[in-house]
Enzyme design. Structure first.
Site, short mmCIF file in Angstrom:
data_model
loop_
_atom_site.label_atom_id
_atom_site.label_comp_id
_atom_site.label_asym_id
_atom_site.label_seq_id
_atom_site.Cartn_x
_atom_site.Cartn_y
_atom_site.Cartn_z
N ARG A 70 -5.47 -2.73 -12.49
CA ARG A 70 -4.89 -4.06 -12.63
C ARG A 70 -5.19 -4.61 -14.02
NH1 ARG A 70 -7.44 -7.44 -10.36
NH2 ARG A 70 -9.03 -6.23 -9.29
N TYR A 198 1.24 0.93 -11.82
CA TYR A 198 -0.01 1.15 -11.11
C TYR A 198 -0.33 0.11 -10.04
CZ TYR A 198 -4.52 3.10 -10.22
OH TYR A 198 -5.56 3.71 -9.60
N LYS A 207 -1.29 -7.30 -3.81
CA LYS A 207 -1.99 -8.43 -4.41
C LYS A 207 -1.04 -9.57 -4.80
CE LYS A 207 -5.82 -6.67 -3.53
NZ LYS A 207 -6.69 -5.79 -4.23
N HIS A 227 -8.92 -11.93 0.31
CA HIS A 227 -9.23 -10.56 -0.12
C HIS A 227 -10.39 -10.04 0.74
CE1 HIS A 227 -10.36 -7.78 -3.77
NE2 HIS A 227 -9.59 -7.15 -2.92
N SER A 249 -13.12 -6.36 -5.88
CA SER A 249 -12.55 -5.03 -5.99
C SER A 249 -13.63 -3.99 -6.25
CB SER A 249 -11.53 -5.01 -7.12
OG SER A 249 -10.53 -5.96 -6.87
N CYS A 251 -16.08 -3.06 -4.40
CA CYS A 251 -17.42 -3.49 -3.99
C CYS A 251 -17.68 -3.20 -2.51
CB CYS A 251 -17.63 -4.96 -4.30
SG CYS A 251 -17.71 -5.29 -6.08
N ASP A 278 -8.57 -4.52 3.03
CA ASP A 278 -8.41 -5.19 1.74
C ASP A 278 -7.93 -6.64 1.84
OD1 ASP A 278 -8.66 -4.70 -1.16
OD2 ASP A 278 -6.51 -5.11 -1.23
N ARG A 367 -7.23 6.56 -6.86
CA ARG A 367 -6.99 5.98 -5.53
C ARG A 367 -6.27 6.96 -4.62
NH1 ARG A 367 -8.48 0.26 -4.61
NH2 ARG A 367 -9.46 -0.27 -6.59
P1 GTP Z 1 -10.81 -2.31 -3.65
O1 GTP Z 1 -9.90 -1.36 -2.96
O2 GTP Z 1 -10.78 -2.19 -5.13
O3 GTP Z 1 -10.60 -3.73 -3.22
O4 GTP Z 1 -12.34 -1.83 -3.31
P2 GTP Z 1 -13.25 -1.95 -2.01
O5 GTP Z 1 -13.90 -3.28 -1.95
O6 GTP Z 1 -12.52 -1.50 -0.82
O7 GTP Z 1 -14.43 -0.90 -2.35
P3 GTP Z 1 -14.74 0.54 -1.72
O8 GTP Z 1 -15.16 0.48 -0.30
O9 GTP Z 1 -13.61 1.43 -2.04
O10 GTP Z 1 -16.01 0.95 -2.55
C1 GTP Z 1 -16.00 0.99 -3.97
C2 GTP Z 1 -17.15 1.81 -4.47
O11 GTP Z 1 -18.39 1.26 -3.99
C3 GTP Z 1 -17.11 3.26 -3.98
O12 GTP Z 1 -17.45 4.12 -5.04
C4 GTP Z 1 -18.14 3.28 -2.89
O13 GTP Z 1 -18.72 4.55 -2.76
C5 GTP Z 1 -19.15 2.23 -3.31
N1 GTP Z 1 -19.80 1.60 -2.13
C6 GTP Z 1 -19.19 1.15 -1.02
N2 GTP Z 1 -20.06 0.70 -0.10
C7 GTP Z 1 -21.29 0.87 -0.64
C8 GTP Z 1 -22.62 0.60 -0.18
O14 GTP Z 1 -22.86 0.11 0.93
N3 GTP Z 1 -23.63 0.89 -1.04
C9 GTP Z 1 -23.40 1.45 -2.28
N4 GTP Z 1 -24.46 1.70 -3.05
N5 GTP Z 1 -22.17 1.72 -2.74
C10 GTP Z 1 -21.12 1.43 -1.94
C1 SPV Z 2 -8.17 -4.18 -5.97
O1 SPV Z 2 -8.24 -4.04 -7.20
O2 SPV Z 2 -8.78 -5.09 -5.37
C2 SPV Z 2 -7.40 -3.21 -5.17
C3 SPV Z 2 -6.58 -2.24 -5.87
O3 SPV Z 2 -7.43 -3.28 -3.95
S1 SPV Z 2 -5.08 -2.88 -6.44
O4 SPV Z 2 -4.06 -2.63 -5.43
O5 SPV Z 2 -4.75 -2.19 -7.69
O6 SPV Z 2 -5.19 -4.31 -6.65
MN MN Z 3 -8.85 -4.95 -3.24
#
Ligand code: GTP
Ligand code: SPV
Ligand code: MN
Length: 593
Positions: A70, A198, A207, A227, A249, A251, A278, A367
């Site tokens: 983004r 993307y 989003k 979110h 994002s 996290c 999400d 992704r």
């Molecule tokens: P978006 O799709 O961007 O909104 O991301 P998201 O909030 O869904 O994050 P996601 O669960 O994909 O995790 C992002 C990164 O954080 C990954 O590399 C995970 O491995 C890492 N992660 C997720 N949960 C944990 C956790 O409980 N502890 C740690 N240390 N890392 C984590």
């Molecule tokens: C985020 O960035 O929070 C995502 C990926 O979930 S995107 O669809 O690119 O916004």
């Molecule tokens: Mn997201």
């Protein structure tokens, strides 16, 4: 013919006149249409077929290396008055914004197919769901929208019934970052995005619609577009609580939404159900509770870090029919990313022979796009028209220091302050520096389609007679030790924290009151078998009063940035918290867990 279909036809004709495509294709969302799109992209090289034995009907897409995330600096909220977009958004005058992008859309689809994609965000028969139409010249976008939304004929029929829809116009243009803009016109319920292919820049249902435009609609109509992931936690008695959690994002939303109970939790019969990973749309029900739907139908998840030890549910989901973007390949054409396993990839995300010297093999924001129905923990409740009732709202971000593992807000107003004050380190999900701490209120900094001050007021407005609001919590999985290692094991072990949260909701878990909120009482969180070590146990469950006083000063100046528009109640709450911290002896609430 209904007026909404007339309006749609007129809009499509107008866009075609401007963008001058070679042909127009109305998408019906059928399997045959999807196959045809994929075959076309395999021919052009937009998609690369993956190993059909290990990854049936799965493909790799490599985006332009300058188009991998983004772009918040190129994302605009175009309200007639600048103040309505707020200091949290980039703003442009609507007429100026239209003129600027229309000049770029002029002839942009020459020689290309223009796809018209009717879609529904949410179960097709849900009163909480809303529809849109995306026009795009990217077959990759069509294929992704088919996975991420309820796309095609049923959505078109609902648009006819609803009488209105969100208009999203998208073209990849020439992918020149200097001619890239993601424009939102909340008052017109429309989006214009050009110059990127993307994720959140291009899949306009996600989003752009489901957060930026929807947050604006939600304020007007009395609901919330957030979110947030939605997860159901079923205890051994068979009682399920649904939790909505806002993390910025990259996290941890996808990971928490797909959590698998481990060890004693698995043995005791705990179960976790995925509703969404999400986005969450919540609306007050007749019973006073907040009811939530996941407006999406698929996951556009972060690949790096997804492994058998962290998120086995995601791996199972990805077994077939998945589109990967910017991952690496093994020598036998399997998708690969850092954190998957210890194989060495053959080819990196840009298609170059893998060389460590070039950095990670997969792009850090690589992704996967996959249907939610393929997730083993996906629940039928995610298809329920009225949604699921939310018992707890959780905020959290990447905070390497200061912020304890979990605390509970005293009440709704305090919870809104906790959400508004949320901070997190930036990630690779958006272009720009990674690891920089910033305020990201409710994880909506990049996604709120209007002034945050008004958004906070809107949140506060849900606290009214008859409301049975969820309790609000804050978590931090990302506390680091002096060696820079995470103190908390995270992932599946996060269920230990969710257990405390639902027991607090039920009123059976004890807590200790502190100036920042309620922390678990000693022994309140089950840490059996974790071997956290004394320093971590202390840090994860303590309140550093002096550190928090400094934090409160920073929060106050952040809130000051919203000026007079900031709701009085939030400012009062912040002052109450600051005073409580100042009146407390500088000691920590250490906990002997
Ligand atoms: P978006 O799709 O961007 O909104 O991301 P998201 O909030 O869904 O994050 P996601 O669960 O994909 O995790 C992002 C990164 O954080 C990954 O590399 C995970 O491995 C890492 N992660 C997720 N949960 C944990 C956790 O409980 N502890 C740690 N240390 N890392 C984590
Ligand atoms: C985020 O960035 O929070 C995502 C990926 O979930 S995107 O669809 O690119 O916004
Ligand atoms: Mn997201």
């Amino acid at each position: 013919m209904s007026s909404s279909l007339d309006a749609l036809n007129q809009w499509v004709a107008g866009v075609a006149a401007l963008t001058k495509p070679e042909r127009i294709q109305w998408c019906d969302g059928s399997d045959a249409e999807y196959r045809q799109l994929v075959d076309g992209m395999l021919t052009t090289g937009d998609l690369i077929a993956l190993n059909p034995t290990t990854h049936p009907r799965s493909y790799l897409h490599r985006s332009n290396p300058s188009d991998v995330a983004r772009v918040e600096h190129l994302t605009f909220v175009c309200t007639p008055r600048e103040a309505d977009a707020g200091p949290n958004n980039h703003w442009m005058d609507p007429a100026q914004a239209h003129a600027k992008v229309d000049a770029l859309f002029d002839g942009a689809m020459q020689g290309r197919t223009m796809y018209v994609i009717p879609y529904c965000m949410g179960p097709i028969d849900s009163p909480i769901a809303r529809c849109g139409v995306e026009i795009t010249d990217s077959p990759y976008v069509v294929a992704n929208m088919r996975i991420m939304t309820r796309m095609g004929a049923a959505a078109l029929a609902r648009i006819e019934r609803d009488g209105s829809f969100v208009r999203g116009l998208h073209s990849t243009g020439d992918l020149d970052p200097d001619k890239r803009f993601i424009m939102h016109f909340p008052e017109e319920l429309s989006i214009k995005s050009i110059g990127s292919g993307y994720g959140g820049n291009a899949l306009l249902g996600k989003k752009c619609h489901a957060l930026r435009i929807a947050s604006h609609q939600a304020r007007r109509e009395g609901w919330l577009a957030e979110h947030m992931l939605i997860v159901g936690v079923e205890d051994p008695r068979g009682e399920t609580h649904y939790i909505a959690a806002a993390f910025p994002s990259a996290c941890g939303k996808t990971n928490l939404a797909m959590l698998i109970p481990t060890g004693g939790y698995a043995k005791d019969g705990w179960k976790v159900w995925t509703v969404g990973d999400d986005i969450c749309w919540m609306t007050p029900g007749d019973d006073g509770r907040l009811w939530a739907i996941n407006p999406e139908a698929g996951f556009f998840g972060v690949a790096p870090g997804t492994g058998a030890n962290t998120n086995p549910n995601a791996l199972a989901t990805l077994a077939h029919d998945t589109i990967y973007t910017n991952v690496a390949l093994t020598s036998d054409n399997q998708p690969w990313w850092e954190g998957l396993d210890d194989r060495v990839p053959a080819v990196d995300w840009q298609g170059r022979p893998y060389d460590k010297a070039n950095g990670p093999a997969a792009h850090p924001n690589a992704r996967f796009t996959v249907s939610a129905r393929q997730c083993p923990s996906y629940t039928d409740k995610a298809e329920a028209a009225h949604g699921v009732p939310i018992s707890a709202i959780v905020f959290g971000g990447r905070r390497p220091s200061l912020v304890p593992l979990v605390f509970e807000a005293r009440d709704w107003t305090h919870g809104v302050l906790v959400g508004a004050a949320m901070g997190s380190e930036t990630t690779a999900a958006a272009t720009g520096a990674v690891g920089v701490m910033r305020r990201d209120s409710m994880a909506m900094k990049p996604f709120c389609g209007y002034n945050f001050a008004d958004y906070f007021s809107h949140w506060l407005s849900f606290d009214k007679p008859g409301a049975k609001l969820p309790k609000i919590f804050h978590v931090n999985w990302f506390r680091k030790d002096t060696d820079g290692k995470f103190m908390w094991p995270g992932y599946g072990e996060n269920l230990r924290v969710l257990e405390w949260i639902i027991r607090r909701v039920e009123g059976t878990a004890r807590g200790i009151d502190t100036p920042i909120g309620t922390l678990p009482a000693p022994g309140g969180i089950n840490v059996e078998g974790l071997a956290l070590g004394q320093a971590a146990e202390r840090a994860l469950f303590e309140v550093d009063t002096e550190g928090w006083a400094t934090e409160m000063t920073d929060i106050a100046s952040y809130l000051d940035g919203f000026g007079d528009r900031l709701p009085r109640a939030l400012r009062d709450e912040q002052q109450r918290m600051a005073a409580a911290l100042a009146n407390t002896a500088p000691r920590a609430w250490a906990q002997a867990v």
